[in-house]
Enzyme design. Sequence first.
Site, PDB file in Angstrom:
ATOM      1  N   ARG A   1      25.185  27.935  39.531  1.00  0.00           N
ATOM      2  CA  ARG A   1      25.469  28.960  40.554  1.00  0.00           C
ATOM      3  C   ARG A   1      24.648  28.702  41.831  1.00  0.00           C
ATOM      4  O   ARG A   1      24.145  29.623  42.462  1.00  0.00           O
ATOM      5  CB  ARG A   1      25.148  30.370  40.046  1.00  0.00           C
TER       6      ARG A   1
ATOM      7  N   SER B   1      29.744  38.710  37.572  1.00  0.00           N
ATOM      8  CA  SER B   1      28.397  38.726  36.977  1.00  0.00           C
ATOM      9  C   SER B   1      27.388  39.052  38.070  1.00  0.00           C
ATOM     10  O   SER B   1      27.364  38.376  39.093  1.00  0.00           O
ATOM     11  CB  SER B   1      28.024  37.356  36.425  1.00  0.00           C
TER      12      SER B   1
ATOM     13  N   GLU C   1      22.927  37.376  41.390  1.00  0.00           N
ATOM     14  CA  GLU C   1      23.850  36.328  41.870  1.00  0.00           C
ATOM     15  C   GLU C   1      24.388  36.621  43.270  1.00  0.00           C
ATOM     16  O   GLU C   1      24.402  35.729  44.113  1.00  0.00           O
ATOM     17  CB  GLU C   1      25.034  36.241  40.881  1.00  0.00           C
TER      18      GLU C   1
END
Length: 361
Positions: free
Chosen positions: A164, A257, A357
Site C-alpha cells: 500500500r 480498509s 491507509e
Amino acid sequence: MLVEKNVPLQFSNTFGIVAKALSLVRIASEADIAAVLADPALKSVPKFVLGGGSNIVLTGDVKPLVLKIEIPGKRLHSETAKAWIIEAGAGESWHELVAWTLQNGYPGLENLALIPGTVGASPVQNIGAYGVELQDRFLELDAIDLTTGQSFTLNAAQCAFGYRDSVFKHKSSAGEAASTAGNPGFGLADKALITKVRFALPKNWKPVLGYADIEKKMAQSPVPDGGDPTAQQIFDWICEIRRTKLPDPQVIGNAGSFFKNPTVSNEQCADIIQREPKIVHYPLADGSIKLAAGWLIDACGWKGKSIGNAGVHERHALVLVNRGGREHPVTGGEVMTLAKAIQTSVYERFGILLEHEPVVV
Ligand code: EPU
C-alpha cells in the site's frame, strides 16, 4: 480553462463527507494540465490531485487548487511475446477497466475486481487484494511534474512500490533537486500528476488462487473437469466475496480498509501468540509476520460501534463507515476521532500502533 469556485465534494469522496473545493479545475487531457501550469495565477499555488476520492478523509474545505482527474481512455497499446500491454487514462474507473480487460480477452486483473477508485490512483497505494498487487501487473506510467510541467515515464522500480505504498505517497525532503525525467529519486507526493498507466497482462495467464475466501468458492462450485477456473469466474467470485463482506460506498459511505495490516518480527509475534493464541497471522517471505488489523480491532470489541456518525462496519472491523448517510453525513473530525480511539485500544492491548491507509486532507 474553467476554474470552478466552491465546488461541493460530498459526491466526490466515497465517505460522503461534506466539504468544498475552494477552487477546482477538471483535467481531461494533458493540455488541461499545461493550461493550469501556464496560468500565472495558478502555476505556483499548492495543488491537490483528486481521483475517485476513495482513499481520502476530508477534514474541512480543500484550500489547495483541486485538480479533478477525468482523463479517459482504455486500449490495447501494444503486445510483446509474453504480454498484452493495456493503457488506460488516469480518470477511468478502476473496476470498469478490470471488467473491460476481461471482456476483451486480456486476463490478469480479475483478483482486483470491485476496488473503488480510479486508474490514476491505483499505483499511488499499489492496490492489492486476494494475492495480487498492482505491481504484479504494472508496466509503466506517464506523469507530469506539477512544478516544471515536464512529462515523464516511470517503470515499476522507479515507482518504489511497497505494501500500500509508492513514491507518490512520500514527500520530497527539503534541499533535494527538482525531478529529472524518468529518475525522480525521491518522494513525489503533491509533485506529480499521473496521466496514463500501462499494464502488462500475461499471455500465459494462470489463476491466482490460494486465498481462503476463493478456495471456499471453488469448493462450492467446482470446475466440472477439475481444471482451473476462468478469469471471468474468479472475477465473479471476487465480486460476490467483496459484496458480502465489504460495504458498497454507494449505499454506506466508506474508504475501504481504514488501517494497514501491521507487520511484526517473529519474536514479537510469538510473544503476542502466548497471550492471544487466536491471533490471525501470516508469515511473509522476509521472515516477518503480517497480522490481520481487522482481527485486532474486532478483538478489542469495536465491530458495530460508533462515535458520532462515524462507525465500525458490522461485518468487517477494518472498514470505518459513514452512519449519517447523505442527510447527516459523518465529518472528517468524527472519522479521525474514531480512528484514534481504535488505535489507542489496539495499542493498549497488543502494543501495536496501527497506521491508517487513507490520506487525511
Ligand atoms: N477479521 C476478523 N474480524 C474482522 C475482520 C477481519 O477477525 O472484523 C479476520 C478475518 O477473519 C481474516 C483476517 O482478519 O482471518 C483478514 O481479513 P480479510 O481476509 O478480510 O482481509 P484483510 O486483511 O482485512 C486485505 C486488504 C483488503 C483486501 C483483502 C483481500 C489491507 C489493509 N486490506 O484485507 O483491501 O480486499 O485483504 O485480499 O491490506 C482495501 O485496501 O481497501 C481493501 C479492502
